[in-house]
Design a protein around this motif. Structure first.
Motif, PDB file in Angstrom:
ATOM      1  N   THR A  52       2.544  -8.181   9.748  1.00 37.95           N
ATOM      2  CA  THR A  52       1.362  -7.467   9.269  1.00 37.95           C
ATOM      3  C   THR A  52       0.636  -6.781  10.416  1.00 37.95           C
ATOM      4  N   GLY A  53       0.523  -7.470  11.534  1.00 37.08           N
ATOM      5  CA  GLY A  53      -0.121  -6.874  12.707  1.00 37.08           C
ATOM      6  C   GLY A  53       0.599  -5.631  13.198  1.00 37.08           C
ATOM      7  N   ARG A  54       1.918  -5.688  13.217  1.00 43.21           N
ATOM      8  CA  ARG A  54       2.706  -4.518  13.659  1.00 43.21           C
ATOM      9  C   ARG A  54       2.498  -3.341  12.696  1.00 43.21           C
ATOM     10  N   TYR A  97       0.667   9.624   5.076  1.00 36.17           N
ATOM     11  CA  TYR A  97       2.035   9.560   5.593  1.00 36.17           C
ATOM     12  C   TYR A  97       3.033  10.076   4.567  1.00 36.17           C
ATOM     13  N   ASN A 128      -0.033  -2.825  10.688  1.00 35.06           N
ATOM     14  CA  ASN A 128      -1.410  -2.350  10.779  1.00 35.06           C
ATOM     15  C   ASN A 128      -1.655  -1.518  12.034  1.00 35.06           C
ATOM     16  N   SER A 129      -0.943  -1.810  13.112  1.00 34.99           N
ATOM     17  CA  SER A 129      -1.138  -1.025  14.337  1.00 34.99           C
ATOM     18  C   SER A 129      -0.374   0.293  14.312  1.00 34.99           C
ATOM     19  N   ARG A 130       0.746   0.339  13.617  1.00 30.23           N
ATOM     20  CA  ARG A 130       1.578   1.555  13.595  1.00 30.23           C
ATOM     21  C   ARG A 130       1.284   2.469  12.407  1.00 30.23           C
ATOM     22  N   LEU A 131       0.873   1.899  11.300  1.00 27.79           N
ATOM     23  CA  LEU A 131       0.606   2.672  10.081  1.00 27.79           C
ATOM     24  C   LEU A 131      -0.782   2.292   9.563  1.00 27.79           C
ATOM     25  N   SER A 132      -1.795   2.637  10.339  1.00 24.53           N
ATOM     26  CA  SER A 132      -3.147   2.150  10.078  1.00 24.53           C
ATOM     27  C   SER A 132      -3.958   3.002   9.102  1.00 24.53           C
ATOM     28  N   LYS A 133      -3.530   4.218   8.867  1.00 25.34           N
ATOM     29  CA  LYS A 133      -4.281   5.108   7.980  1.00 25.34           C
ATOM     30  C   LYS A 133      -3.926   4.816   6.534  1.00 25.34           C
ATOM     31  N   SER A 134      -4.624   5.490   5.624  1.00 27.87           N
ATOM     32  CA  SER A 134      -4.315   5.303   4.207  1.00 27.87           C
ATOM     33  C   SER A 134      -2.908   5.829   3.918  1.00 27.87           C
ATOM     34  N   LYS A 150       0.822  -1.213   0.000  1.00 26.70           N
ATOM     35  CA  LYS A 150       0.000   0.000   0.000  1.00 26.70           C
ATOM     36  C   LYS A 150       0.857   1.264   0.000  1.00 26.70           C
TER      37      LYS A 150
END
Length: 114
Positions: free
Chosen positions: A61-63, A75, A65-71, A33
């Motif tokens: 993937t979990g890490r 960023y 998704n938790s740290r860079l969760s926005k579109s 992404k």
């Protein structure tokens, strides 16, 4: 690390086909992404990947998704790069598994796609 060595670092489309039916996952070293953040001139599925087992892939993937969760567009490339390195470095410190150090170093060298 051995699985990654066995299959090498390849674009997702090539690696996915090679590991089909093995139960292994093709993991984008830099999540696909974020291809927009680095102005890559390739499709997302041409970005570099390595082979991981499902547990390790899900952990990474979990890490992310938790740290860079926005579109991705919210960023900067510098933020994505910094946080990606932090995630892989943290996983390396926690596990001692060189696969995480390798991915951190790969990103430090700005290696995202052929």
């Amino acid at each position: 690390m051995q699985r990654a060595i066995d299959y090498g670092i390849r674009p997702y489309t090539l690696l996915r086909n090679e590991i089909a039916g093995t139960g292994l996952h093709a993991h984008h070293i830099m999540p696909k992404k974020f291809s927009v953040n680095f102005n890559l001139k390739v499709r997302e599925n041409d970005m570099f990947c390595l082979t991981l087992d499902s547990t390790t892939h899900n952990m990474i993937t979990g890490r992310f998704n938790s740290r860079l969760s926005k579109s991705a567009e919210t960023y900067t490339a510098a933020e994505v790069r910094r946080v990606s390195i932090e995630i892989y470095d943290q996983l390396y410190r926690e596990t001692g598994d060189y696969i995480f150090k390798f991915q951190s170093d790969f990103i430090k060298l700005n290696q995202y796609a052929p």
